[in-house]
Write a protein that holds these residues in place. Sequence first.
Motif, PDB file in Angstrom:
ATOM      1  N   LEU A 288       0.822  -1.201   0.000  1.00  0.00           N
ATOM      2  CA  LEU A 288       0.000   0.000   0.000  1.00  0.00           C
ATOM      3  C   LEU A 288       0.860   1.256   0.000  1.00  0.00           C
ATOM      4  N   SER A 289       1.974   1.239   0.730  1.00  0.00           N
ATOM      5  CA  SER A 289       2.843   2.420   0.739  1.00  0.00           C
ATOM      6  C   SER A 289       3.421   2.683  -0.648  1.00  0.00           C
ATOM      7  N   ARG A 290       3.760   1.606  -1.384  1.00  0.00           N
ATOM      8  CA  ARG A 290       4.258   1.800  -2.760  1.00  0.00           C
ATOM      9  C   ARG A 290       3.159   2.342  -3.667  1.00  0.00           C
ATOM     10  N   LEU A 291       1.942   1.832  -3.500  1.00  0.00           N
ATOM     11  CA  LEU A 291       0.836   2.325  -4.329  1.00  0.00           C
ATOM     12  C   LEU A 291       0.529   3.783  -4.012  1.00  0.00           C
ATOM     13  N   GLU A 292       0.499   4.149  -2.724  1.00  0.00           N
ATOM     14  CA  GLU A 292       0.213   5.528  -2.346  1.00  0.00           C
ATOM     15  C   GLU A 292       1.291   6.482  -2.855  1.00  0.00           C
ATOM     16  N   ALA A 293       2.527   5.998  -2.904  1.00  0.00           N
ATOM     17  CA  ALA A 293       3.635   6.845  -3.356  1.00  0.00           C
ATOM     18  C   ALA A 293       3.793   6.841  -4.873  1.00  0.00           C
ATOM     19  N   GLY A 294       2.978   6.056  -5.583  1.00  0.00           N
ATOM     20  CA  GLY A 294       3.100   5.976  -7.035  1.00  0.00           C
ATOM     21  C   GLY A 294       4.335   5.230  -7.481  1.00  0.00           C
TER      22      GLY A 294
END
Length: 443
Positions: A288-294
């Motif tokens: 999720l952190s990778r997705l939120e950070a693009g």
Amino acid sequence: MGLTRRPPLALGVALAALGVAATTLVLYALRDVAPVVSLGVVYLVVVLAVASAWGVWLGLGTALASALAFNFFHIPPTGRLAITGGENWVALAVFFAAAVLASSLTELARRRTVEAEQRRQEADLSAEMARLLLRGGRLEETLPAVGERLARAFGTRSASIVAQAVDGTFPLREGPRQIGTLTVDAPEPVLRRIQTRIVPALEALLAAALERDALMADAVETAALRRSDVIKTALLRSVSHDLRSPLTAILTSAEALRVSAEERVELAEGITEEATRLSRLIDNLLDLSRLEAGAAEARPAWSSIEEVLSAAAAQVPDGQFKLALDDDLPPVRADAAQLERAFANLFENAHRYSGGHPISVRARDVGGRILIRVVDRGPGIPKAHQERIFEPFYRSGSRGSGLGLAIVRGFVEANGGRVWVESLPDQATSFVVELPVPQTLPT
């Protein structure tokens, strides 16, 4: 949080007296079955019941009343509080000691149950506050909803939060700087719990929300990168209770491994289960952190949907999956690892709500697109929740961390697809994933 409230004491005293009297009568019928000196254990049923509901002191009082009744009515000489014979002395002493020990252990077990339930409710509250504060709305509109949720969780008369340094019950700080104020109208024991268990998480979340608002007001590219780092840090802070729960279970089981060899197998299984749960939670946080950070850029390659679905199902070993795939499904151009993570989270979510029933997974080619439908026989999802279940930290029920479906949507959309839910209350739920099929297929 209402699990600490006991029933009225007067009711406990009445039931204890009634239970001791009823047990005394029952022992007359049991005299022909077993020796009188061994029948005192029957009183322990009443002692345990009273201690579990009203605590150790009433349990000890019930134990004393039981010992007196046992002595007066059943231990010779009956009809008076006197004991003759060493055997009768030993029987009464053993009974009273067992009753005291049973009451104490029952109260200890109850306290641990209450504490575990409070920890779970506090973790739910922290996750809900994180969802409200970090979902992107205006802070002036979000803080009243957070205060209302906190007041409802602790059963207080009122609770309000402002992002200002004003007079209130608890100043909210980030380092030496006061960033807000929490005002709660509640008894002193509740205020102590809020101060030790809720205020630190609220301070971290409010600091992250204020920082997020500041970053959103700055259109400079470097400021946007800093905002991404702050939100990722806030995500980790907001689920700290969810991380601690399995760790607590692991540590407790590890301490208990000093017991007999027969009980170690069950404890070892508990450690493995909680460690696996913790590993999945950390993986979801990282995803999720990778997705939120693009930063979750797909690396497309020709992939077989059948292999992706089979690998995803293998990651949920407790689930029962019925795969029904068309024989001529074309390959897709996608990141197989990301799709596998997405379907694994989707399968785990379906298994959690399936009630032990098998989960149906169907895949077919429909006019240049592949539709994968995952159907469970759970309680269904109300219409009001269907638009929000894919948001991070949003949970329509009390189970799960609120991360899985957000990851599903992020990875599916990163690979050019889309996902939606079809459900009615008290009926089966279908999650549908649509993936594009390239016009040019590999030769």
